[in-house]
Write a protein that holds these residues in place. Sequence first.
Motif, PDB file in Angstrom:
ATOM      1  N   ARG A  34       0.849  -1.190   0.000  1.00  0.00           N
ATOM      2  CA  ARG A  34       0.000   0.000   0.000  1.00  0.00           C
ATOM      3  C   ARG A  34       0.884   1.240   0.000  1.00  0.00           C
ATOM      4  NH1 ARG A  34      -2.457  -0.862   6.064  1.00  0.00           N
ATOM      5  NH2 ARG A  34      -0.514  -0.671   7.202  1.00  0.00           N
ATOM      6  N   ASP A  46       2.447  -3.065   5.382  1.00  0.00           N
ATOM      7  CA  ASP A  46       2.903  -2.221   4.272  1.00  0.00           C
ATOM      8  C   ASP A  46       3.655  -3.023   3.218  1.00  0.00           C
ATOM      9  OD1 ASP A  46       1.943   0.135   5.461  1.00  0.00           O
ATOM     10  OD2 ASP A  46       3.774   0.354   6.641  1.00  0.00           O
ATOM     11  N   ALA A  80       2.226   1.897  -3.680  1.00  0.00           N
ATOM     12  CA  ALA A  80       1.817   0.494  -3.668  1.00  0.00           C
ATOM     13  C   ALA A  80       2.160  -0.159  -5.002  1.00  0.00           C
ATOM     14  CB  ALA A  80       0.324   0.393  -3.405  1.00  0.00           C
TER      15      ALA A  80
END
Length: 194
Positions: A34, A46, A80
Amino acid sequence: MLVVGAVMVLAGAIGFAGLMNASSDRQDVLALARDVPPGQKLTRDDLRVVSLPVESGLKTVPAADKDQIIGKRSAAALTAGTTLTRGQLNGKDALGADEELVAVEVKRGMAPVDALRPGDEVRLVTLPREGEAVTGTDGKKTAPTESDGRVVKVGGPSPSGDVVVQVAVAQADSSQVAADAAASRIALVVKAKG
């Protein structure tokens, strides 16, 4: 017909072996699951693992290093889907426990932009508002408010010559610095080194 059949079988075997060889020359690396804003600590959520050819030429971070990467801060905005490189990260201690990152848009002439480098210690000087008196009721000059900071990143100049500088400041000062920066009231002074 026998020879043609044998050649086709041989060609299929060579193609299969090539595919197997190509798939085995891959490595698992870290990518962004992301978007991550600049200065934010990376978490497990993440990151994701992707497989790339070994000879991709990218300076990627091996998936095996995931635990070492968690907790490091992003040096810039991360998007991302892109692979992660070590150059996109600051160390765990890039921002101290009591520091926060503030973006300051510096107007032309309000900082020695050509001399600013990451790691420079600076003073953030808040300028008076337009029409605001710089002297008190007693006739004495009032000193501008100042905060200490450290340059983390210097952006490129806009067409107007303004530059966005990311500055680490004390948590106690960050709200006021951000408000003054939003009002374009901050000048940067580079502290003498040593």
